[in-house]
Design a protein around this motif. Sequence first.
Motif, PDB file in Angstrom:
ATOM      1  N   ARG A 144       1.002  -1.007  -0.009  1.00  0.00           N
ATOM      2  CA  ARG A 144      -0.314  -0.187   0.092  1.00  0.00           C
ATOM      3  C   ARG A 144       1.291   1.059   0.283  1.00  0.00           C
ATOM      4  O   ARG A 144       0.033   1.973  -0.279  1.00  0.00           O
TER       5      ARG A 144
ATOM      6  N   TRP B 258      -7.008  -0.681  20.019  1.00  0.00           N
ATOM      7  CA  TRP B 258      -6.541   0.266  19.783  1.00  0.00           C
ATOM      8  C   TRP B 258      -6.234   0.713  21.440  1.00  0.00           C
ATOM      9  O   TRP B 258      -7.552   1.480  21.985  1.00  0.00           O
TER      10      TRP B 258
ATOM     11  N   TYR C  37      -2.809   0.154  16.871  1.00  0.00           N
ATOM     12  CA  TYR C  37      -3.328  -0.934  17.123  1.00  0.00           C
ATOM     13  C   TYR C  37      -2.578  -2.234  17.228  1.00  0.00           C
ATOM     14  O   TYR C  37      -1.970  -2.425  17.002  1.00  0.00           O
TER      15      TYR C  37
ATOM     16  N   GLU D 243       1.001  -2.427  10.816  1.00  0.00           N
ATOM     17  CA  GLU D 243       0.346  -2.590   9.428  1.00  0.00           C
ATOM     18  C   GLU D 243      -0.873  -2.824   9.224  1.00  0.00           C
ATOM     19  O   GLU D 243      -1.954  -2.672   8.383  1.00  0.00           O
ATOM     20  N   LYS D 244      -1.634  -2.669  10.599  1.00  0.00           N
ATOM     21  CA  LYS D 244      -2.853  -3.058  11.008  1.00  0.00           C
ATOM     22  C   LYS D 244      -3.451  -1.789  11.640  1.00  0.00           C
ATOM     23  O   LYS D 244      -4.611  -1.398  12.195  1.00  0.00           O
ATOM     24  N   SER D 245      -2.558   0.049  11.765  1.00  0.00           N
ATOM     25  CA  SER D 245      -2.913   0.735  12.484  1.00  0.00           C
ATOM     26  C   SER D 245      -3.499   1.893  11.739  1.00  0.00           C
ATOM     27  O   SER D 245      -3.077   2.977  12.223  1.00  0.00           O
ATOM     28  N   GLY D 246      -4.720   1.802  10.919  1.00  0.00           N
ATOM     29  CA  GLY D 246      -4.331   3.199  10.189  1.00  0.00           C
ATOM     30  C   GLY D 246      -3.740   3.607   9.530  1.00  0.00           C
ATOM     31  O   GLY D 246      -2.187   3.314   9.046  1.00  0.00           O
TER      32      GLY D 246
ATOM     33  N   GLU E  24       0.598   3.180   8.740  1.00  0.00           N
ATOM     34  CA  GLU E  24       1.101   3.515   7.775  1.00  0.00           C
ATOM     35  C   GLU E  24       2.815   4.535   8.357  1.00  0.00           C
ATOM     36  O   GLU E  24       3.149   4.281   6.828  1.00  0.00           O
TER      37      GLU E  24
ATOM     38  N   ARG F 196     -14.667   0.131  20.204  1.00  0.00           N
ATOM     39  CA  ARG F 196     -14.058  -0.472  18.975  1.00  0.00           C
ATOM     40  C   ARG F 196     -15.540   0.352  18.257  1.00  0.00           C
ATOM     41  O   ARG F 196     -16.524  -0.624  19.337  1.00  0.00           O
TER      42      ARG F 196
ATOM     43  N   ASP G  23     -13.100   1.474  13.116  1.00  0.00           N
ATOM     44  CA  ASP G  23     -11.862  -0.070  14.532  1.00  0.00           C
ATOM     45  C   ASP G  23     -11.501  -0.546  13.878  1.00  0.00           C
ATOM     46  O   ASP G  23     -10.054  -1.312  14.159  1.00  0.00           O
ATOM     47  N   GLU G  24     -12.331  -1.070  13.496  1.00  0.00           N
ATOM     48  CA  GLU G  24     -12.442  -2.742  13.217  1.00  0.00           C
ATOM     49  C   GLU G  24     -13.535  -3.036  11.783  1.00  0.00           C
ATOM     50  O   GLU G  24     -15.036  -2.177  11.756  1.00  0.00           O
TER      51      GLU G  24
ATOM     52  N   ILE H 214      -7.410  -2.664   2.834  1.00  0.00           N
ATOM     53  CA  ILE H 214      -7.908  -2.101   3.891  1.00  0.00           C
ATOM     54  C   ILE H 214      -6.743  -2.068   5.309  1.00  0.00           C
ATOM     55  O   ILE H 214      -6.286  -3.080   5.227  1.00  0.00           O
ATOM     56  N   ASN H 215      -7.004  -0.894   5.753  1.00  0.00           N
ATOM     57  CA  ASN H 215      -5.544  -1.236   7.040  1.00  0.00           C
ATOM     58  C   ASN H 215      -5.607  -1.040   7.781  1.00  0.00           C
ATOM     59  O   ASN H 215      -5.182  -0.721   9.124  1.00  0.00           O
ATOM     60  N   ILE H 216      -6.773  -1.722   8.297  1.00  0.00           N
ATOM     61  CA  ILE H 216      -7.693  -1.807  10.013  1.00  0.00           C
ATOM     62  C   ILE H 216      -7.416  -3.534  10.238  1.00  0.00           C
ATOM     63  O   ILE H 216      -8.287  -4.272   8.523  1.00  0.00           O
ATOM     64  N   PRO H 217      -8.349  -4.002  11.229  1.00  0.00           N
ATOM     65  CA  PRO H 217      -7.939  -5.435  11.420  1.00  0.00           C
ATOM     66  C   PRO H 217      -9.275  -5.106  10.397  1.00  0.00           C
ATOM     67  O   PRO H 217      -9.853  -4.749  10.563  1.00  0.00           O
ATOM     68  N   PHE H 218      -9.458  -6.816  10.461  1.00  0.00           N
ATOM     69  CA  PHE H 218     -11.111  -7.408   9.695  1.00  0.00           C
ATOM     70  C   PHE H 218     -11.032  -8.743  10.014  1.00  0.00           C
ATOM     71  O   PHE H 218     -10.023  -9.530  10.174  1.00  0.00           O
TER      72      PHE H 218
END
Lengths: 196, 251
Positions: A21, A119, A140, A180-183, A187, B5, B45-46, B73-77
Amino acid sequence: MIAIIDYDTGNLRSVCNALERIGAKYCVTDDVAVIRSADKVLLPGVGEASSAMSKLKERGLCNVIKELTQPVLGICIGMQLMCMHSEEGDVDCLGIFPTGVRRFIADREHGVKVPHMGWNRINNLKSPLFKDIDEGAFVYFVHSFAPDVCDEAISLSCNGRQFASALAKGNFYGTQFHPEKSGDVGEQILKNFIEL
Amino acid sequence: MVAKRIIPCLDVKDGRTVKGVNFLQLQDVGDAVELGKLYAEQGADELVYLDISATVEGRNTFTSLVECIALNINIPFTVGGGISTIDDAARLLDVGADKISINSAAVRNPSLIDEIASKYGSQFVVLAVDAKSIDGKYFITTHGGRQMTERELFEWVREGQERGAGEILLTSMDHDGTRCGYPCELFAELSEQLSIPIIASGGAGSVSDIVDVLSKGRADAALAASIFHYGEITVGELKKELMKHGINVRI
Protein backbone atom coordinates in the motif's frame (compact mmCIF):
# COMPACT_ATOMS: atom_id res chain seq x y z
CA MET A 1 14.85 -3.48 -0.67
CA ILE A 2 13.29 -4.46 2.66
CA ALA A 3 13.90 -8.04 3.79
CA ILE A 4 11.01 -9.49 5.79
CA ILE A 5 12.48 -12.35 7.81
CA ASP A 6 10.52 -15.55 7.26
CA TYR A 7 10.98 -17.93 10.18
CA ASP A 8 7.65 -19.71 9.95
CA THR A 9 5.75 -17.89 12.67
CA GLY A 10 2.41 -17.37 11.11
CA ASN A 11 1.12 -15.08 8.50
CA LEU A 12 3.26 -12.39 6.90
CA ARG A 13 0.49 -11.39 4.56
CA SER A 14 -0.63 -8.26 6.40
CA VAL A 15 2.91 -6.86 6.66
CA CYS A 16 3.41 -7.47 2.92
CA ASN A 17 0.05 -5.87 2.11
CA ALA A 18 0.91 -2.76 4.14
CA LEU A 19 4.24 -2.40 2.31
CA GLU A 20 2.37 -2.81 -0.99
CA ARG A 21 0.00 0.00 0.00
CA ILE A 22 2.84 2.42 0.71
CA GLY A 23 4.68 1.35 -2.44
CA ALA A 24 7.76 -0.16 -0.76
CA LYS A 25 9.88 -2.90 -2.34
CA TYR A 26 10.25 -5.99 -0.19
CA CYS A 27 11.04 -9.67 -0.21
CA VAL A 28 10.16 -12.44 2.23
CA THR A 29 13.24 -14.50 3.00
CA ASP A 30 15.27 -16.58 5.44
CA ASP A 31 18.38 -16.36 3.26
CA VAL A 32 21.24 -14.95 5.34
CA ALA A 33 22.92 -13.23 2.38
CA VAL A 34 19.69 -11.52 1.32
CA ILE A 35 19.00 -10.37 4.88
CA ARG A 36 22.53 -8.99 5.32
CA SER A 37 22.46 -7.06 2.07
CA ALA A 38 18.96 -5.56 2.48
CA ASP A 39 18.58 -1.80 3.07
CA LYS A 40 16.10 -2.46 5.88
CA VAL A 41 15.07 -5.56 7.76
CA LEU A 42 11.68 -6.39 9.25
CA LEU A 43 11.28 -9.05 11.92
CA PRO A 44 7.55 -9.73 12.25
CA GLY A 45 6.01 -12.42 14.39
CA VAL A 46 2.78 -13.86 15.68
CA GLY A 47 2.39 -16.69 18.15
CA GLU A 48 4.28 -17.78 21.19
CA ALA A 49 7.68 -16.35 22.17
CA SER A 50 9.65 -19.46 23.12
CA SER A 51 8.64 -21.40 20.00
CA ALA A 52 9.35 -18.34 17.84
CA MET A 53 12.79 -18.10 19.47
CA SER A 54 13.44 -21.80 18.71
CA LYS A 55 12.56 -21.20 15.08
CA LEU A 56 15.05 -18.31 14.83
CA LYS A 57 17.71 -20.60 16.34
CA GLU A 58 16.86 -23.51 14.00
CA ARG A 59 17.45 -21.25 11.04
CA GLY A 60 20.72 -19.95 12.49
CA LEU A 61 19.39 -16.39 12.43
CA CYS A 62 20.11 -15.21 16.00
CA ASN A 63 23.64 -13.90 15.46
CA VAL A 64 22.81 -12.77 11.94
CA ILE A 65 20.13 -10.45 13.34
CA LYS A 66 22.26 -9.20 16.24
CA GLU A 67 25.09 -8.28 13.88
CA LEU A 68 22.96 -6.34 11.38
CA THR A 69 23.97 -2.70 10.94
CA GLN A 70 21.11 -1.40 8.75
CA PRO A 71 17.79 -0.31 10.38
CA VAL A 72 15.91 -3.32 11.75
CA LEU A 73 12.27 -3.18 12.90
CA GLY A 74 10.74 -5.90 15.08
CA ILE A 75 6.95 -6.03 15.22
CA CYS A 76 5.02 -7.55 18.15
CA ILE A 77 6.66 -10.92 18.95
CA GLY A 78 9.49 -9.80 16.66
CA MET A 79 10.25 -6.96 19.05
CA GLN A 80 9.83 -9.17 22.12
CA LEU A 81 12.45 -11.54 20.71
CA MET A 82 14.86 -8.60 20.55
CA CYS A 83 14.56 -8.11 24.35
CA MET A 84 16.57 -9.92 27.07
CA HIS A 85 14.05 -12.47 28.23
CA SER A 86 10.35 -13.32 27.91
CA GLU A 87 8.08 -14.75 30.57
CA GLU A 88 6.18 -16.48 27.77
CA GLY A 89 7.76 -19.93 27.81
CA ASP A 90 10.50 -18.54 30.13
CA VAL A 91 12.91 -18.01 27.26
CA ASP A 92 16.14 -16.03 26.83
CA CYS A 93 15.87 -13.82 23.77
CA LEU A 94 18.33 -11.93 21.54
CA GLY A 95 19.31 -9.39 24.20
CA ILE A 96 19.36 -6.33 21.93
CA PHE A 97 17.01 -4.21 24.06
CA PRO A 98 18.00 -4.30 27.76
CA THR A 99 14.53 -5.07 29.11
CA GLY A 100 12.34 -8.04 29.97
CA VAL A 101 8.92 -9.07 28.63
CA ARG A 102 6.21 -9.77 31.20
CA ARG A 103 2.59 -10.93 31.14
CA PHE A 104 -0.30 -8.51 31.72
CA ILE A 105 -2.53 -9.17 34.71
CA ALA A 106 -6.29 -9.05 34.00
CA ASP A 107 -8.26 -6.81 36.35
CA ARG A 108 -11.98 -6.96 35.67
CA GLU A 109 -12.81 -4.29 38.20
CA HIS A 110 -10.73 -1.73 36.31
CA GLY A 111 -11.58 -3.08 32.85
CA VAL A 112 -8.10 -4.45 32.19
CA LYS A 113 -8.45 -7.43 29.86
CA VAL A 114 -5.86 -9.92 28.69
CA PRO A 115 -5.09 -10.14 25.81
CA HIS A 116 -4.70 -6.40 25.36
CA MET A 117 -6.63 -6.16 22.13
CA GLY A 118 -7.66 -3.07 20.24
CA TRP A 119 -6.63 0.55 19.82
CA ASN A 120 -4.58 2.29 22.49
CA ARG A 121 -2.51 5.45 22.74
CA ILE A 122 1.24 5.84 22.32
CA ASN A 123 2.76 8.56 24.51
CA ASN A 124 6.20 10.06 25.28
CA LEU A 125 7.19 9.67 21.64
CA LYS A 126 10.88 10.19 21.00
CA SER A 127 12.34 8.85 17.79
CA PRO A 128 12.44 9.68 14.07
CA LEU A 129 10.24 6.57 13.78
CA PHE A 130 7.41 8.82 15.02
CA LYS A 131 8.04 11.76 12.71
CA ASP A 132 4.68 13.51 11.99
CA ILE A 133 2.89 11.27 14.52
CA ASP A 134 0.90 13.10 17.20
CA GLU A 135 1.54 12.48 20.86
CA GLY A 136 -1.24 10.19 22.10
CA ALA A 137 -2.00 8.75 18.65
CA PHE A 138 -3.95 5.47 18.57
CA VAL A 139 -2.41 2.26 17.23
CA TYR A 140 -3.60 -1.35 17.14
CA PHE A 141 -2.38 -3.91 19.68
CA VAL A 142 -2.98 -7.66 20.11
CA HIS A 143 -0.80 -9.23 22.81
CA SER A 144 -0.72 -10.65 26.32
CA PHE A 145 2.95 -9.92 27.13
CA ALA A 146 4.82 -6.63 26.92
CA PRO A 147 8.30 -5.18 27.53
CA ASP A 148 9.01 -3.29 30.73
CA VAL A 149 9.69 0.43 30.59
CA CYS A 150 13.42 1.19 30.17
CA ASP A 151 15.68 3.98 28.86
CA GLU A 152 15.38 2.58 25.33
CA ALA A 153 11.58 3.06 25.30
CA ILE A 154 10.61 5.49 22.53
CA SER A 155 6.89 5.28 23.32
CA LEU A 156 4.88 4.27 26.37
CA SER A 157 1.36 2.84 26.60
CA CYS A 158 -0.82 1.58 29.41
CA ASN A 159 -2.90 -1.55 29.98
CA GLY A 160 -3.21 -1.93 33.73
CA ARG A 161 0.49 -1.11 33.93
CA GLN A 162 2.68 1.11 31.83
CA PHE A 163 4.83 -0.68 29.24
CA ALA A 164 7.28 0.14 26.45
CA SER A 165 5.12 0.13 23.31
CA ALA A 166 8.15 0.89 21.14
CA LEU A 167 11.89 0.57 21.68
CA ALA A 168 15.02 1.78 19.90
CA LYS A 169 18.71 1.16 20.38
CA GLY A 170 21.22 2.11 17.70
CA ASN A 171 19.95 0.71 14.39
CA PHE A 172 17.38 -1.53 16.10
CA TYR A 173 13.71 -0.54 16.47
CA GLY A 174 10.67 -2.39 17.71
CA THR A 175 6.95 -1.79 18.06
CA GLN A 176 4.66 -3.82 20.29
CA PHE A 177 1.69 -2.64 18.22
CA HIS A 178 0.99 -3.59 14.62
CA PRO A 179 1.76 -0.63 12.32
CA GLU A 180 0.51 -2.75 9.40
CA LYS A 181 -2.98 -2.73 10.97
CA SER A 182 -2.95 0.74 12.53
CA GLY A 183 -4.64 2.73 9.78
CA ASP A 184 -2.98 5.87 8.44
CA VAL A 185 -0.89 6.31 11.61
CA GLY A 186 0.62 2.86 11.14
CA GLU A 187 1.37 3.49 7.48
CA GLN A 188 3.14 6.74 8.40
CA ILE A 189 5.28 4.85 10.95
CA LEU A 190 6.23 2.29 8.30
CA LYS A 191 7.09 5.11 5.88
CA ASN A 192 9.22 6.72 8.59
CA PHE A 193 11.06 3.44 9.10
CA ILE A 194 11.75 3.18 5.37
CA GLU A 195 13.14 6.72 5.38
CA LEU A 196 15.53 6.11 8.31
CA MET B 1 -6.58 2.36 28.36
CA VAL B 2 -7.71 0.49 25.31
CA ALA B 3 -10.46 2.35 23.43
CA LYS B 4 -13.99 1.04 22.92
CA ARG B 5 -14.32 -0.16 19.33
CA ILE B 6 -16.94 0.59 16.71
CA ILE B 7 -17.27 -2.18 14.17
CA PRO B 8 -19.43 -1.88 11.07
CA CYS B 9 -20.63 -5.28 9.90
CA LEU B 10 -21.04 -6.08 6.23
CA ASP B 11 -23.10 -9.09 5.14
CA VAL B 12 -21.74 -10.26 1.82
CA LYS B 13 -23.46 -12.22 -0.88
CA ASP B 14 -21.65 -12.82 -4.18
CA GLY B 15 -19.17 -10.03 -3.48
CA ARG B 16 -21.70 -7.39 -2.50
CA THR B 17 -22.98 -6.30 0.88
CA VAL B 18 -26.57 -6.81 1.95
CA LYS B 19 -28.30 -6.34 5.27
CA GLY B 20 -31.28 -8.21 6.54
CA VAL B 21 -33.89 -7.09 8.99
CA ASN B 22 -34.26 -9.99 11.42
CA PHE B 23 -32.19 -11.90 8.84
CA LEU B 24 -35.17 -12.32 6.53
CA GLN B 25 -35.43 -9.49 4.04
CA LEU B 26 -32.26 -8.66 2.18
CA GLN B 27 -31.45 -5.39 0.51
CA ASP B 28 -28.34 -4.68 -1.50
CA VAL B 29 -26.38 -1.81 -0.01
CA GLY B 30 -23.17 -1.78 -1.96
CA ASP B 31 -19.71 -2.84 -2.94
CA ALA B 32 -17.91 -4.67 -0.14
CA VAL B 33 -14.37 -3.34 -0.55
CA GLU B 34 -15.39 0.25 -1.27
CA LEU B 35 -17.83 0.32 1.62
CA GLY B 36 -15.16 -1.13 3.95
CA LYS B 37 -12.64 1.46 2.81
CA LEU B 38 -15.15 4.23 3.39
CA TYR B 39 -15.81 3.00 6.92
CA ALA B 40 -12.07 2.74 7.63
CA GLU B 41 -11.58 6.33 6.46
CA GLN B 42 -14.45 7.47 8.65
CA GLY B 43 -12.77 5.95 11.69
CA ALA B 44 -14.12 2.41 12.02
CA ASP B 45 -11.86 0.47 14.40
CA GLU B 46 -12.38 -2.89 12.74
CA LEU B 47 -14.65 -4.43 10.14
CA VAL B 48 -16.58 -7.67 10.11
CA TYR B 49 -17.45 -9.33 6.80
CA LEU B 50 -20.01 -12.12 6.98
CA ASP B 51 -20.40 -14.42 3.99
CA ILE B 52 -24.04 -15.32 3.62
CA SER B 53 -23.66 -17.11 0.28
CA ALA B 54 -24.96 -20.63 0.45
CA THR B 55 -23.20 -22.03 -2.60
CA VAL B 56 -19.68 -23.21 -3.38
CA GLU B 57 -19.35 -20.49 -6.05
CA GLY B 58 -20.39 -17.91 -3.47
CA ARG B 59 -17.76 -19.19 -1.03
CA ASN B 60 -15.03 -18.98 -3.67
CA THR B 61 -16.08 -15.46 -4.61
CA PHE B 62 -15.84 -14.56 -0.92
CA THR B 63 -12.29 -15.93 -0.65
CA SER B 64 -11.12 -13.72 -3.53
CA LEU B 65 -12.98 -10.82 -1.98
CA VAL B 66 -11.12 -11.33 1.33
CA GLU B 67 -7.83 -11.18 -0.54
CA CYS B 68 -8.88 -7.88 -2.07
CA ILE B 69 -10.05 -6.51 1.30
CA ALA B 70 -6.71 -7.42 2.93
CA LEU B 71 -4.79 -5.58 0.27
CA ASN B 72 -6.92 -2.44 0.40
CA ILE B 73 -7.87 -1.95 4.03
CA ASN B 74 -5.44 -0.81 6.70
CA ILE B 75 -7.37 -1.79 9.83
CA PRO B 76 -8.08 -5.26 11.23
CA PHE B 77 -10.98 -7.24 9.85
CA THR B 78 -12.83 -10.40 10.80
CA VAL B 79 -14.48 -12.77 8.35
CA GLY B 80 -17.21 -15.23 9.13
CA GLY B 81 -19.96 -17.31 7.65
CA GLY B 82 -19.74 -20.93 6.65
CA ILE B 83 -16.48 -21.70 8.46
CA SER B 84 -16.85 -25.27 9.63
CA THR B 85 -13.36 -26.78 9.48
CA ILE B 86 -9.82 -25.74 10.29
CA ASP B 87 -9.14 -25.81 6.54
CA ASP B 88 -11.79 -23.14 5.97
CA ALA B 89 -10.06 -21.02 8.61
CA ALA B 90 -6.62 -21.63 7.12
CA ARG B 91 -7.84 -20.65 3.64
CA LEU B 92 -9.10 -17.30 4.95
CA LEU B 93 -5.95 -16.70 7.01
CA ASP B 94 -3.84 -17.35 3.92
CA VAL B 95 -5.63 -14.66 1.93
CA GLY B 96 -5.15 -12.13 4.73
CA ALA B 97 -8.03 -12.28 7.23
CA ASP B 98 -6.97 -11.06 10.69
CA LYS B 99 -9.64 -13.01 12.54
CA ILE B 100 -12.35 -15.52 11.72
CA SER B 101 -15.67 -15.87 13.47
CA ILE B 102 -17.27 -19.24 13.99
CA ASN B 103 -20.83 -19.86 15.06
CA SER B 104 -23.00 -22.90 14.22
CA ALA B 105 -19.99 -25.11 13.45
CA ALA B 106 -18.56 -24.48 16.93
CA VAL B 107 -21.88 -25.42 18.54
CA ARG B 108 -21.91 -28.64 16.52
CA ASN B 109 -18.24 -29.36 17.14
CA PRO B 110 -16.86 -27.34 20.08
CA SER B 111 -13.33 -28.72 19.66
CA LEU B 112 -13.11 -26.66 16.45
CA ILE B 113 -12.42 -23.69 18.76
CA ASP B 114 -9.47 -25.48 20.41
CA GLU B 115 -8.16 -26.66 17.08
CA ILE B 116 -8.09 -23.22 15.42
CA ALA B 117 -6.93 -21.39 18.55
CA SER B 118 -4.03 -23.73 19.23
CA LYS B 119 -2.84 -23.60 15.65
CA TYR B 120 -3.31 -19.88 14.89
CA GLY B 121 -3.71 -18.25 18.31
CA SER B 122 -6.71 -17.03 20.29
CA GLN B 123 -6.47 -13.59 18.70
CA PHE B 124 -7.61 -15.23 15.45
CA VAL B 125 -10.79 -16.79 16.87
CA VAL B 126 -13.99 -14.85 17.45
CA LEU B 127 -16.81 -16.98 18.83
CA ALA B 128 -20.06 -15.61 17.43
CA VAL B 129 -23.10 -16.49 19.47
CA ASP B 130 -26.75 -15.93 18.54
CA ALA B 131 -28.89 -16.10 21.65
CA LYS B 132 -32.63 -16.12 22.19
CA SER B 133 -34.45 -15.81 25.49
CA ILE B 134 -37.02 -18.31 26.67
CA ASP B 135 -38.69 -17.61 30.01
CA GLY B 136 -35.95 -15.22 31.03
CA LYS B 137 -33.14 -17.62 30.22
CA TYR B 138 -30.89 -17.25 27.19
CA PHE B 139 -30.23 -20.18 24.87
CA ILE B 140 -28.00 -20.57 21.84
CA THR B 141 -29.49 -20.68 18.37
CA THR B 142 -27.75 -21.77 15.19
CA HIS B 143 -28.23 -21.24 11.45
CA GLY B 144 -28.83 -17.52 11.74
CA GLY B 145 -31.33 -17.90 14.54
CA ARG B 146 -33.52 -20.44 12.81
CA GLN B 147 -32.59 -23.39 15.00
CA MET B 148 -32.87 -23.46 18.80
CA THR B 149 -30.46 -25.54 20.87
CA GLU B 150 -30.51 -26.62 24.49
CA ARG B 151 -27.21 -24.93 25.23
CA GLU B 152 -27.47 -22.20 27.83
CA LEU B 153 -25.71 -18.96 26.86
CA PHE B 154 -23.47 -18.44 29.89
CA GLU B 155 -22.25 -22.03 29.98
CA TRP B 156 -21.46 -21.88 26.30
CA VAL B 157 -19.46 -18.64 26.32
CA ARG B 158 -17.46 -19.76 29.38
CA GLU B 159 -16.70 -22.99 27.58
CA GLY B 160 -15.75 -21.02 24.47
CA GLN B 161 -13.33 -18.88 26.47
CA GLU B 162 -11.75 -21.96 28.07
CA ARG B 163 -11.36 -23.60 24.69
CA GLY B 164 -9.41 -20.61 23.42
CA ALA B 165 -11.80 -18.11 21.83
CA GLY B 166 -10.21 -14.65 21.85
CA GLU B 167 -13.45 -12.65 21.74
CA ILE B 168 -17.20 -13.18 22.00
CA LEU B 169 -19.51 -11.60 19.45
CA LEU B 170 -22.97 -11.79 20.94
CA THR B 171 -26.19 -11.12 19.08
CA SER B 172 -29.48 -11.20 20.87
CA MET B 173 -31.87 -12.58 18.27
CA ASP B 174 -34.76 -10.98 20.14
CA HIS B 175 -33.24 -7.58 19.42
CA ASP B 176 -31.38 -8.05 16.14
CA GLY B 177 -32.69 -5.86 13.35
CA THR B 178 -35.36 -4.33 15.57
CA ARG B 179 -33.34 -1.17 16.20
CA CYS B 180 -34.70 -0.78 19.71
CA GLY B 181 -31.50 -1.16 21.68
CA TYR B 182 -29.25 -3.86 23.11
CA PRO B 183 -30.06 -5.93 26.22
CA CYS B 184 -27.55 -4.08 28.43
CA GLU B 185 -28.07 -6.15 31.56
CA LEU B 186 -27.24 -9.29 29.65
CA PHE B 187 -24.02 -7.76 28.34
CA ALA B 188 -22.99 -6.46 31.77
CA GLU B 189 -23.54 -9.92 33.26
CA LEU B 190 -21.47 -11.47 30.49
CA SER B 191 -18.67 -8.98 31.07
CA GLU B 192 -18.71 -9.95 34.75
CA GLN B 193 -18.21 -13.61 33.88
CA LEU B 194 -15.63 -13.43 31.09
CA SER B 195 -12.11 -12.07 30.84
CA ILE B 196 -12.01 -11.86 27.04
CA PRO B 197 -13.46 -8.89 25.10
CA ILE B 198 -17.16 -8.83 24.25
CA ILE B 199 -18.58 -7.36 21.07
CA ALA B 200 -22.23 -6.37 21.28
CA SER B 201 -24.28 -6.91 18.17
CA GLY B 202 -27.85 -6.58 17.00
CA GLY B 203 -30.32 -3.91 17.93
CA ALA B 204 -28.58 -0.54 17.55
CA GLY B 205 -31.12 2.02 16.43
CA SER B 206 -29.63 5.18 17.87
CA VAL B 207 -26.50 6.73 19.33
CA SER B 208 -27.87 6.32 22.84
CA ASP B 209 -28.29 2.56 22.33
CA ILE B 210 -24.58 2.33 21.58
CA VAL B 211 -23.68 4.64 24.48
CA ASP B 212 -25.68 2.35 26.78
CA VAL B 213 -24.17 -0.94 25.70
CA LEU B 214 -20.60 0.44 25.97
CA SER B 215 -21.19 2.02 29.38
CA LYS B 216 -23.98 0.23 31.28
CA GLY B 217 -23.51 -2.94 29.23
CA ARG B 218 -19.71 -2.78 29.67
CA ALA B 219 -19.16 -4.18 26.18
CA ASP B 220 -15.72 -3.65 24.66
CA ALA B 221 -17.03 -3.02 21.19
CA ALA B 222 -20.28 -2.41 19.37
CA LEU B 223 -21.04 -3.92 16.01
CA ALA B 224 -23.70 -2.36 13.82
CA ALA B 225 -24.86 -2.45 10.24
CA SER B 226 -28.10 -0.69 9.32
CA ILE B 227 -27.40 2.64 10.98
CA PHE B 228 -24.22 2.94 8.92
CA HIS B 229 -25.30 1.37 5.65
CA TYR B 230 -28.25 3.66 5.18
CA GLY B 231 -26.15 6.70 6.01
CA GLU B 232 -28.19 7.80 9.03
CA ILE B 233 -25.00 8.52 10.91
CA THR B 234 -21.38 8.12 9.87
CA VAL B 235 -18.89 6.21 11.98
CA GLY B 236 -17.05 9.48 12.58
CA GLU B 237 -20.15 11.31 13.79
CA LEU B 238 -21.06 8.41 16.04
CA LYS B 239 -17.62 8.38 17.65
CA LYS B 240 -17.75 12.12 18.30
CA GLU B 241 -21.10 11.61 20.02
CA LEU B 242 -19.69 8.75 22.09
CA MET B 243 -16.79 10.94 23.13
CA LYS B 244 -19.23 13.63 24.30
CA HIS B 245 -20.77 10.96 26.51
CA GLY B 246 -17.40 10.28 28.10
CA ILE B 247 -16.67 7.06 26.23
CA ASN B 248 -13.04 6.44 25.36
CA VAL B 249 -12.94 6.10 21.59
CA ARG B 250 -10.24 6.53 18.96
CA ILE B 251 -10.75 9.73 16.98
